[in-house]
Design an enzyme around this catalytic site. Structure first.
Site, mmCIF file in Angstrom:
data_model
loop_
_atom_site.group_PDB
_atom_site.id
_atom_site.type_symbol
_atom_site.label_atom_id
_atom_site.label_comp_id
_atom_site.label_asym_id
_atom_site.label_seq_id
_atom_site.Cartn_x
_atom_site.Cartn_y
_atom_site.Cartn_z
ATOM 1 N N LYS A 23 -5.269 -6.665 -3.660
ATOM 2 C CA LYS A 23 -4.094 -7.254 -2.998
ATOM 3 C C LYS A 23 -4.314 -8.746 -2.723
ATOM 4 C CE LYS A 23 -4.167 -4.438 0.565
ATOM 5 N NZ LYS A 23 -5.446 -3.726 0.280
ATOM 6 N N ARG A 133 -17.912 -7.186 -3.684
ATOM 7 C CA ARG A 133 -17.002 -8.298 -3.372
ATOM 8 C C ARG A 133 -17.748 -9.377 -2.583
ATOM 9 N NH1 ARG A 133 -11.292 -7.056 -0.686
ATOM 10 N NH2 ARG A 133 -12.478 -6.209 1.059
ATOM 11 N N ARG A 166 -18.361 -9.866 3.433
ATOM 12 C CA ARG A 166 -17.742 -9.531 4.714
ATOM 13 C C ARG A 166 -18.535 -8.420 5.388
ATOM 14 N NH1 ARG A 166 -11.411 -8.590 3.526
ATOM 15 N NH2 ARG A 166 -11.876 -6.890 4.970
HETATM 16 P P1 AMP Z 1 -8.202 -6.533 5.430
HETATM 17 O O1 AMP Z 1 -8.661 -7.957 5.398
HETATM 18 O O2 AMP Z 1 -6.730 -6.365 5.146
HETATM 19 O O3 AMP Z 1 -9.075 -5.623 4.590
HETATM 20 O O4 AMP Z 1 -8.381 -6.039 6.942
HETATM 21 C C1 AMP Z 1 -9.666 -5.996 7.556
HETATM 22 C C2 AMP Z 1 -9.578 -5.299 8.897
HETATM 23 O O5 AMP Z 1 -8.670 -6.006 9.759
HETATM 24 C C3 AMP Z 1 -9.037 -3.871 8.860
HETATM 25 O O6 AMP Z 1 -10.058 -2.921 8.534
HETATM 26 C C4 AMP Z 1 -8.550 -3.715 10.309
HETATM 27 O O7 AMP Z 1 -9.627 -3.545 11.201
HETATM 28 C C5 AMP Z 1 -7.962 -5.099 10.590
HETATM 29 N N1 AMP Z 1 -6.520 -5.201 10.215
HETATM 30 C C6 AMP Z 1 -5.961 -5.946 9.225
HETATM 31 N N2 AMP Z 1 -4.634 -5.791 9.194
HETATM 32 C C7 AMP Z 1 -4.330 -4.905 10.177
HETATM 33 C C8 AMP Z 1 -3.112 -4.318 10.635
HETATM 34 N N3 AMP Z 1 -1.936 -4.596 10.064
HETATM 35 N N4 AMP Z 1 -3.189 -3.452 11.672
HETATM 36 C C9 AMP Z 1 -4.353 -3.150 12.272
HETATM 37 N N5 AMP Z 1 -5.547 -3.647 11.880
HETATM 38 C C10 AMP Z 1 -5.541 -4.532 10.837
#
Ligand code: AMP
Length: 220
Positions: A23, A133, A166
């Site tokens: 994404k 990654r 990360r």
């Molecule tokens: P991502 O970068 O999208 O993989 O998100 C990393 C982490 O951020 C996730 O595992 C959640 O802990 C938190 N996170 C990101 N977006 C959301 C969301 N819309 N709602 C709740 N937690 C989120």
């Protein structure tokens, strides 16, 4: 409907897919190609953590375990960082569950047009993809040590910044994040299908093919 850059209809796009489905990579490409603004709630939350505030520390504990941060907090953060009156967005990582989808529809999109794109991918392959990654230390550029490595080991091709892993990209946390995706986020597929807003892309294809598929949805 108003016309966006290069004749695309002006609309917003929601990306749905498990961690590691591509994404962020596609959002960065479409951002460059078609002047979308990429807004990632994960990036907004990481920026909050980087401030070192009390709130940031609480968010960090939740994220480091691969759990979801509270709906209200993420929605407020998102609203404070977008301007739908003048820009079209790719929403990456929001909504993450059905209650966020309702907030999104009622409080964020209001009357704006949007389309949901599902990154359909074999989740068994994703753990391997994610543990390989690496991201530039400012989070702006994404690499994969096996399929999309940088030209120089450990250094971002674009910014020259060091590449880092990360903290939530380790195998144990990734497995938690995958379970959270299946129980919380995947129900959005039926939600958007029932609203006739869902398009699906085969995210096992290579990066260029996936971009082409998404671009074809934007023009229809
Ligand atoms: P991502 O970068 O999208 O993989 O998100 C990393 C982490 O951020 C996730 O595992 C959640 O802990 C938190 N996170 C990101 N977006 C959301 C969301 N819309 N709602 C709740 N937690 C989120």
């Amino acid at each position: 409907m108003a016309q966006g850059p290069r004749g695309f209809k002006l609309k917003n796009v929601v990306f749905i897919g498990p961690p590691g489905a591509g994404k962020g990579t596609q959002a960065a490409i479409l951002d460059d190609m078609f002047s979308f603004c990429h807004v990632s709630t994960g990036d907004l939350l990481r920026a909050e953590i980087a401030k070192g505030s009390e709130l940031g520390n609480k968010i960090k504990t939740v994220m480091d375990n691969g759990q979801l941060v509270s709906d209200d907090l993420v929605a407020e953060l998102l609203k404070a960082n977008i301007d739908l009156s003048s820009k079209q967005y790719i929403f990456d990582g929001f909504p993450r569950n059905v209650s966020q989808a309702e907030i999104f529809q009622e409080e964020i999109m209001d009357k704006s047009e949007y389309l949901a794109v599902l990154f359909d991918v074999d989740t068994d392959k994703l753990v391997d993809r994610i543990v390989n990654r690496r991201v530039s230390s400012d989070g702006a550029h994404i690499y994969n040590l096996k399929t999309n490595p940088p030209k120089v080991d450990g250094v971002c091709d674009v910014s020259g910044l060091p590449l880092v892993q990360r903290k939530d990209d380790t195998e144990e946390v990734v497995r938690n994040r995958m379970n959270v995706y299946l129980s919380e986020t995947k129900p959005l597929v039926e939600y958007y299908k029932s609203k006739n807003k869902l398009k699906s892309v085969d995210a096992d294809l290579n990066i260029d093919e996936v971009t082409k598929q998404i671009a074809s949805f934007l023009n229809n």
